[in-house]
Scaffold this motif. Structure first.
Motif, PDB file in Angstrom:
ATOM      1  N   VAL A  57       0.852  -1.186   0.000  1.00 24.34           N
ATOM      2  CA  VAL A  57       0.000   0.000   0.000  1.00 24.34           C
ATOM      3  C   VAL A  57       0.887   1.236   0.000  1.00 24.34           C
ATOM      4  O   VAL A  57       1.768   1.376   0.848  1.00 24.34           O
ATOM      5  N   PHE A  58       0.662   2.120  -0.974  1.00 21.84           N
ATOM      6  CA  PHE A  58       1.381   3.390  -1.054  1.00 21.84           C
ATOM      7  C   PHE A  58       0.402   4.506  -0.709  1.00 21.84           C
ATOM      8  O   PHE A  58      -0.721   4.536  -1.229  1.00 21.84           O
ATOM      9  N   ALA A  59       0.814   5.399   0.151  1.00 22.55           N
ATOM     10  CA  ALA A  59      -0.066   6.479   0.597  1.00 22.55           C
ATOM     11  C   ALA A  59       0.587   7.826   0.345  1.00 22.55           C
ATOM     12  O   ALA A  59       1.127   8.450   1.264  1.00 22.55           O
ATOM     13  N   PRO A  60       0.572   8.306  -0.890  1.00 28.11           N
ATOM     14  CA  PRO A  60       1.179   9.617  -1.183  1.00 28.11           C
ATOM     15  C   PRO A  60       0.412  10.740  -0.503  1.00 28.11           C
ATOM     16  O   PRO A  60      -0.799  10.655  -0.285  1.00 28.11           O
ATOM     17  N   ALA A  61       1.116  11.798  -0.154  1.00 28.18           N
ATOM     18  CA  ALA A  61       0.497  12.954   0.505  1.00 28.18           C
ATOM     19  C   ALA A  61       1.181  14.224   0.013  1.00 28.18           C
ATOM     20  O   ALA A  61       2.288  14.190  -0.531  1.00 28.18           O
ATOM     21  N   ASN A  62       0.528  15.355   0.212  1.00 28.16           N
ATOM     22  CA  ASN A  62       1.141  16.630  -0.182  1.00 28.16           C
ATOM     23  C   ASN A  62       2.098  17.101   0.911  1.00 28.16           C
ATOM     24  O   ASN A  62       2.322  16.415   1.908  1.00 28.16           O
ATOM     25  N   ARG A  63       2.651  18.275   0.725  1.00 25.82           N
ATOM     26  CA  ARG A  63       3.649  18.767   1.682  1.00 25.82           C
ATOM     27  C   ARG A  63       3.078  18.978   3.065  1.00 25.82           C
ATOM     28  O   ARG A  63       3.794  18.945   4.063  1.00 25.82           O
ATOM     29  N   GLU A  64       1.769  19.220   3.151  1.00 24.56           N
ATOM     30  CA  GLU A  64       1.132  19.427   4.452  1.00 24.56           C
ATOM     31  C   GLU A  64       0.738  18.104   5.108  1.00 24.56           C
ATOM     32  O   GLU A  64       0.185  18.089   6.198  1.00 24.56           O
ATOM     33  N   GLY A  65       1.000  16.983   4.410  1.00 27.36           N
ATOM     34  CA  GLY A  65       0.660  15.673   4.950  1.00 27.36           C
ATOM     35  C   GLY A  65      -0.758  15.237   4.669  1.00 27.36           C
ATOM     36  O   GLY A  65      -1.203  14.211   5.197  1.00 27.36           O
ATOM     37  N   ASN A  66      -1.477  15.992   3.850  1.00 24.57           N
ATOM     38  CA  ASN A  66      -2.858  15.621   3.536  1.00 24.57           C
ATOM     39  C   ASN A  66      -2.884  14.614   2.393  1.00 24.57           C
ATOM     40  O   ASN A  66      -2.133  14.733   1.424  1.00 24.57           O
ATOM     41  N   PRO A  67      -3.750  13.594   2.476  1.00 23.64           N
ATOM     42  CA  PRO A  67      -3.820  12.606   1.398  1.00 23.64           C
ATOM     43  C   PRO A  67      -4.364  13.221   0.117  1.00 23.64           C
ATOM     44  O   PRO A  67      -5.155  14.161   0.141  1.00 23.64           O
ATOM     45  N   LEU A  68      -3.927  12.674  -1.021  1.00 25.83           N
ATOM     46  CA  LEU A  68      -4.351  13.154  -2.326  1.00 25.83           C
ATOM     47  C   LEU A  68      -5.030  12.017  -3.077  1.00 25.83           C
ATOM     48  O   LEU A  68      -4.484  10.916  -3.168  1.00 25.83           O
ATOM     49  N   ARG A  69      -6.218  12.283  -3.614  1.00 21.74           N
ATOM     50  CA  ARG A  69      -6.918  11.249  -4.366  1.00 21.74           C
ATOM     51  C   ARG A  69      -6.192  10.993  -5.682  1.00 21.74           C
ATOM     52  O   ARG A  69      -5.822  11.922  -6.396  1.00 21.74           O
ATOM     53  N   LEU A  70      -6.006   9.708  -5.995  1.00 19.92           N
ATOM     54  CA  LEU A  70      -5.350   9.322  -7.230  1.00 19.92           C
ATOM     55  C   LEU A  70      -6.363   9.294  -8.361  1.00 19.92           C
ATOM     56  O   LEU A  70      -7.484   8.812  -8.198  1.00 19.92           O
ATOM     57  N   ASN A  71      -5.953   9.800  -9.524  1.00 24.61           N
ATOM     58  CA  ASN A  71      -6.891   9.977 -10.632  1.00 24.61           C
ATOM     59  C   ASN A  71      -6.898   8.835 -11.630  1.00 24.61           C
ATOM     60  O   ASN A  71      -7.907   8.637 -12.319  1.00 24.61           O
ATOM     61  N   SER A  72      -5.810   8.100 -11.764  1.00 28.29           N
ATOM     62  CA  SER A  72      -5.775   7.012 -12.738  1.00 28.29           C
ATOM     63  C   SER A  72      -4.648   6.048 -12.411  1.00 28.29           C
ATOM     64  O   SER A  72      -3.723   6.374 -11.653  1.00 28.29           O
ATOM     65  N   VAL A  73      -4.731   4.854 -13.003  1.00 33.98           N
ATOM     66  CA  VAL A  73      -3.724   3.810 -12.833  1.00 33.98           C
ATOM     67  C   VAL A  73      -3.528   3.131 -14.180  1.00 33.98           C
ATOM     68  O   VAL A  73      -4.495   2.895 -14.912  1.00 33.98           O
ATOM     69  N   ASP A  74      -2.274   2.803 -14.519  1.00 33.91           N
ATOM     70  CA  ASP A  74      -2.025   2.111 -15.776  1.00 33.91           C
ATOM     71  C   ASP A  74      -0.773   1.256 -15.662  1.00 33.91           C
ATOM     72  O   ASP A  74       0.169   1.611 -14.945  1.00 33.91           O
TER      73      ASP A  74
END
Length: 367
Positions: A57-74
């Motif tokens: 599981v990868f949980a990317p976040a912005n600089r403020e630590g807030n999660p970002l919704r992922l838009n696509s996968v390929d």
């Protein structure tokens, strides 16, 4: 005990059953870094699908630590890499080691969709902002744009690479579909339909499909699209539905259509007959879900607003499995074109793999 991530041995043990199409499509090629004899082939059965687990599981976040919704996968053509994006960043992951390989900030233009070209180091991206609808050819390896494709006047909501050439297709919410060549920034062709458009390519690159308002799907020959569609189909769903995503089955016989409600339907690509519908998932807010076929085409998988992944038998429509583990609505699901694994996205990117990479069942492998 299930290892959280064992891709170092996983690829050499599980490979999708190769399906040679009745109309002469060649089997899927093996990655050049492996020898054919190293693969143990496995048919994707209901039991095998149910055993797929969340492996990383990868949980990317912005600089403020807030999660970002992922838009696509390929996945790339050979199943070695996964690309995904949020509104600001494109990320490349390795399948074999399950690690982030590179991330490319795109804050100026934003990122709506991303798709691999036939070079696993390069992707196409769409903009996500209020002032620009350009498509960009991005080298993820060295973080630079290789080409700009300008012409759309509204948000690009569908982007597909031809499986056999350097041609790609884009479609906008304004119903404009454009045809491009990676080697030329000039649009090669354009057509317009009523309402939001989506586009999909058949596995041999001989046909592309365009959806429009009222559940209408039109099939075009890329060599003579200006003459109009050679077939036009209509789904049985409510005429108020919008088709938000389409994909051909791996054998090219079916077209999977997702809509902005909890209604996904399957069309026969030759006759236009609606063969099945899938409605167990949740889509109450008009999400643009991206369901997919498994690599053998026997099952359909879709994300859901309840954070689950629903898996159906393609032809019978029977719900075979529900996978849980996401922290939010699951937008995109993709099965690897070669290996028995999948990727899905919400705020997190999840890799799904078999818990025992060295398992071998006498009833499953092909001899």
């Amino acid at each position: 005990i299930f290892s959280p991530f064992q891709f170092s041995t996983f690829p050499s043990c599980f490979k999708w059953r190769e399906v040679v199409l009745s109309h002469g499509c060649p089997p899927v090629a093996h990655p050049s870094c492996f020898h054919t004899s190293q693969f143990s082939q496995m048919i994707c059965t209901t039991e095998v699908l149910r055993e797929l687990r969340s492996a990383r599981v990868f949980a990317p976040a912005n600089r403020e630590g807030n999660p970002l919704r992922l838009n696509s996968v390929d996945f790339d053509d050979e199943g070695q890499f996964v690309v995904t994006c949020d509104d600001r960043t494109v990320r490349l992951y390795g399948v074999e080691d399950g690690r982030l390989r590179n991330d490319v900030p795109c804050r100026k233009y934003g990122v709506g969709l991303t798709r691999f070209t036939h070079n696993p180091g390069n992707v196409l991206t769409t903009s996500k902002n209020e002032w620009d609808d350009t498509i960009r050819h991005l080298s993820v390896a060295d973080n630079r744009f290789l080409q700009y494709f300008m012409g759309h006047r509204d948000r690009v909501c569908s982007l597909e690479m031809s499986p056999t050439s350097e041609t790609f297709y884009s479609a906008g919410v304004d119903g404009v579909v454009r045809i491009w060549d990676l080697r030329d920034k000039i649009c090669q062709g354009q057509l317009s339909v009523r309402g939001r458009a989506c586009v999909a390519c058949d596995p041999m690159g001989l046909v592309f499909a365009v959806s429009s308002a009222f559940n209408v799907v039109r099939l075009f020959d890329p060599r003579s699209f200006e003459k109009g569609p050679f077939s036009t189909f209509r789904g049985k769903g409510s005429p108020n539905l919008d088709i938000t995503h389409m994909s051909f089955s791996p054998d090219g016989r079916y077209i999977l259509c997702a809509t902005n409600e909890n209604y996904i339907f399957l069309l026969d690509a030759f006759t236009g007959e609606q063969k099945q519908q899938y409605t167990d998932h949740e889509n109450n807010t008009g999400s643009s879900l991206e369901p997919c076929f498994t690599a053998d085409g026997n099952f359909v998988a879709s994300g859901s607003e309840d954070g689950s992944i629903y898996v159906w038998n393609t032809l019978s429509g029977k719900l075979e499995d529900v996978k849980r583990g996401h922290v939010g609505a699951v937008g995109a699901v993709r099965f690897n074109p070669l290996y028995l694994m999948a990727a899905s996205s919400c705020y997190n990117l999840v890799f799904w793999a078999h818990p025992n990479p060295n398992a071998n069942s006498s009833s499953s492998p092909l001899t």
